[in-house]
Scaffold this active site. Structure first.
Site, mmCIF file in Angstrom:
data_model
loop_
_atom_site.group_PDB
_atom_site.id
_atom_site.type_symbol
_atom_site.label_atom_id
_atom_site.label_comp_id
_atom_site.label_asym_id
_atom_site.label_seq_id
_atom_site.Cartn_x
_atom_site.Cartn_y
_atom_site.Cartn_z
ATOM 1 N N THR A 297 -48.224 -4.561 26.758
ATOM 2 C CA THR A 297 -49.998 -5.192 25.441
ATOM 3 C C THR A 297 -51.048 -5.559 26.216
ATOM 4 O O THR A 297 -51.517 -5.829 27.051
ATOM 5 C CB THR A 297 -48.950 -7.162 25.363
ATOM 6 O OG1 THR A 297 -47.943 -6.832 24.922
ATOM 7 C CG2 THR A 297 -50.041 -7.452 24.497
ATOM 8 N N ASN B 277 -44.038 -14.238 26.748
ATOM 9 C CA ASN B 277 -43.154 -14.080 27.170
ATOM 10 C C ASN B 277 -42.884 -15.289 28.871
ATOM 11 O O ASN B 277 -41.785 -14.849 29.666
ATOM 12 C CB ASN B 277 -42.942 -12.424 27.414
ATOM 13 C CG ASN B 277 -43.204 -11.681 26.716
ATOM 14 O OD1 ASN B 277 -42.234 -12.182 26.099
ATOM 15 N ND2 ASN B 277 -43.600 -10.338 27.228
ATOM 16 N N ASP C 17 -37.932 -12.067 28.081
ATOM 17 C CA ASP C 17 -38.650 -10.422 27.309
ATOM 18 C C ASP C 17 -38.082 -9.185 28.687
ATOM 19 O O ASP C 17 -38.855 -8.699 28.833
ATOM 20 C CB ASP C 17 -39.397 -10.887 26.439
ATOM 21 C CG ASP C 17 -39.461 -9.095 25.677
ATOM 22 O OD1 ASP C 17 -40.110 -9.031 25.012
ATOM 23 O OD2 ASP C 17 -38.464 -8.317 26.149
ATOM 24 N N ASP D 284 -44.338 -6.410 31.376
ATOM 25 C CA ASP D 284 -44.961 -7.382 30.032
ATOM 26 C C ASP D 284 -45.108 -8.690 30.290
ATOM 27 O O ASP D 284 -44.591 -9.735 29.291
ATOM 28 C CB ASP D 284 -43.997 -6.680 28.797
ATOM 29 C CG ASP D 284 -44.527 -7.476 27.362
ATOM 30 O OD1 ASP D 284 -44.094 -7.159 26.170
ATOM 31 O OD2 ASP D 284 -45.533 -6.986 27.290
HETATM 32 C C1 LIG Z 1 -32.472 -11.851 25.919
HETATM 33 O O1 LIG Z 1 -34.203 -11.291 25.669
HETATM 34 C C2 LIG Z 1 -35.035 -12.118 24.810
HETATM 35 C C3 LIG Z 1 -34.543 -13.171 24.613
HETATM 36 C C4 LIG Z 1 -35.751 -13.991 24.068
HETATM 37 C C5 LIG Z 1 -35.308 -15.385 24.439
HETATM 38 C C6 LIG Z 1 -34.140 -15.463 24.931
HETATM 39 C C7 LIG Z 1 -34.011 -17.593 25.124
HETATM 40 C C8 LIG Z 1 -34.556 -18.392 23.929
HETATM 41 N N1 LIG Z 1 -34.612 -19.333 23.637
HETATM 42 C C9 LIG Z 1 -35.479 -19.630 22.914
HETATM 43 C C10 LIG Z 1 -35.803 -18.824 21.856
HETATM 44 C C11 LIG Z 1 -36.919 -18.096 21.163
HETATM 45 C C12 LIG Z 1 -37.777 -19.877 21.105
HETATM 46 C C13 LIG Z 1 -38.427 -18.676 19.594
HETATM 47 C C14 LIG Z 1 -38.873 -17.389 19.353
HETATM 48 C C15 LIG Z 1 -38.413 -16.575 20.147
HETATM 49 C C16 LIG Z 1 -39.668 -15.191 20.042
HETATM 50 O O2 LIG Z 1 -39.541 -15.044 19.030
HETATM 51 N N2 LIG Z 1 -40.683 -15.699 21.263
HETATM 52 C C17 LIG Z 1 -40.501 -14.980 22.338
HETATM 53 C C18 LIG Z 1 -41.693 -14.390 22.700
HETATM 54 N N3 LIG Z 1 -41.698 -13.193 22.372
HETATM 55 C C19 LIG Z 1 -42.882 -12.213 21.972
HETATM 56 C C20 LIG Z 1 -40.838 -11.815 23.011
HETATM 57 C C21 LIG Z 1 -37.288 -16.803 21.030
HETATM 58 N N4 LIG Z 1 -35.874 -17.695 23.147
HETATM 59 N N5 LIG Z 1 -35.663 -16.384 23.677
HETATM 60 C C22 LIG Z 1 -36.842 -13.364 23.660
HETATM 61 C C23 LIG Z 1 -37.230 -12.542 23.810
HETATM 62 C C24 LIG Z 1 -36.097 -11.467 24.657
HETATM 63 O O3 LIG Z 1 -36.357 -10.096 25.022
#
Ligand SMILES: COc1cc(-c2ccc3ncc(-c4cccc([C@@H](O)NCCN(C)C)c4)n3n2)ccc1O
Length: 285
Positions: free
Chosen positions: A180, A144, A161, A139
């Site tokens: 996606t 990501n 992710d 993905d």
């Molecule tokens: C452990 O698995 C994941 C961790 C994270 C992750 C890890 C550390 C971290 N620090 C900040 C953030 C963060 C900050 C704002 C938005 C998001 C998330 O909603 N968007 C990330 C991308 N999205 C399409 C998965 C994640 N993250 N997100 C996101 C998706 C995951 O499946």
């Protein structure tokens, strides 16, 4: 069956604001009580019954945790802890403060080639590391790929992710329709056996976007996008690529190849002359 910590995550972490949410669940800021250090917590609801469609099966979460435990690399988000209750699993991972590469590109519309190369080198190092362990992400997309600190002169890339990631076993076929639309290869759409080469197609699409701000196969609908992919219908429109080097286009062309076995591997990408110039003259271009 993997055993996660059965203590209450709130005994160890103060739960903060929601950072984001998606198919993966909710991501919230966590503040470790003993140290005051901030982390990110991915809260995943567990499926309550076999017939339920809500939440994830425990074995799906176990697979993601096992994969993250195997991937300790500067360009891959680090897993610190895992807690579980009757209804939920919480993955405690490093907090990444620089936002998504997707937003970084959007702010700049497109990147200078040298900036794109620096990001790609880090992405490729993280992907080569996981591929060498026979793990595919499945993905990869700009959303990501996050930045440690977007204000830094050279932001560090963090791949996140791993909810669709798989450890691939030689001789065992793996097929899936997940991913996606804009970033999946023809083999996914045709439900053919998948491999790490599927990630390399996604990197070709990401590179195209980094350099132009445009998505090579995107149509007005998912159906049109998927049709463009299986028809290999993309081009380097002068409007977006007139300033792009032939070497950069060659790099993309060596990834957006229908036959997965013909695509460059991550290690081969790191040796491609666009990424690793052969001469000073090349580097100056
Ligand atoms: C452990 O698995 C994941 C961790 C994270 C992750 C890890 C550390 C971290 N620090 C900040 C953030 C963060 C900050 C704002 C938005 C998001 C998330 O909603 N968007 C990330 C991308 N999205 C399409 C998965 C994640 N993250 N997100 C996101 C998706 C995951 O499946």
């Amino acid at each position: 069956m993997a055993q996660f910590k059965l203590q209450n995550v709130e005994d160890f972490y103060e739960i903060g604001e929601i950072l984001g949410s998606g198919h993966f669940g909710q991501v919230r800021e966590l503040r470790e009580r003993v140290s005051g250090v901030s982390w990110a917590g991915k809260f995943v609801k567990l499926r309550r019954s076999v017939s339920s469609r809500l939440g994830l099966e425990r074995k799906t979460v176990e697979r993601e945790v096992e994969i993250l435990q195997a991937l300790q690399h500067n360009n891959i988000m680090a897993l610190k802890d895992v807690f579980e209750s009757r209804a939920e699993v919480v993955l405690v991972v490093e907090l990444i403060c620089g936002g998504e590469l997707f937003d970084f590109i959007a702010e700049k519309e497109n990147l200078m080639e040298n900036d794109a190369i620096e990001f790609l080198k880090q992405i490729l190092k993280g992907v080569a590391f996981m591929h060498n362990k026979h793990i595919a992400h499945f993905d990869l997309k700009p959303e990501n790929i996050m930045l440690s600190d977007k204000k830094a002169e050279h932001p560090e890339i963090k791949i996140i992710d791993f909810g669709l990631a798989q450890r691939l076993t030689t001789g065992e076929e793996y097929r899936s329709l997940c991913g996606t639309p804009q970033y999946i290869g023809p083999e996914v759409i045709n439900y053919e056996p998948l491999s790490t080469a599927s990630d390399m197609w996604s990197i070709g699409v990401i590179t195209y976007i980094l350099l132009s701000g445009m998505s090579p196969f995107q149509g007005d609908s998912d159906e049109e996008t998927l049709r463009n992919i299986v028809d290999m219908k993309y081009e380097f429109e002068d409007q977006y690529f007139s300033q792009t080097s032939d070497m950069a286009k060659d790099f993309i062309e060596k990834l957006l190849i229908k036959d997965p076995s013909e695509r460059m591997t991550a290690e081969e990408c790191l040796l491609h002359p666009w990424i690793k110039p052969l001469t000073r003259k090349q580097a100056a271009n």
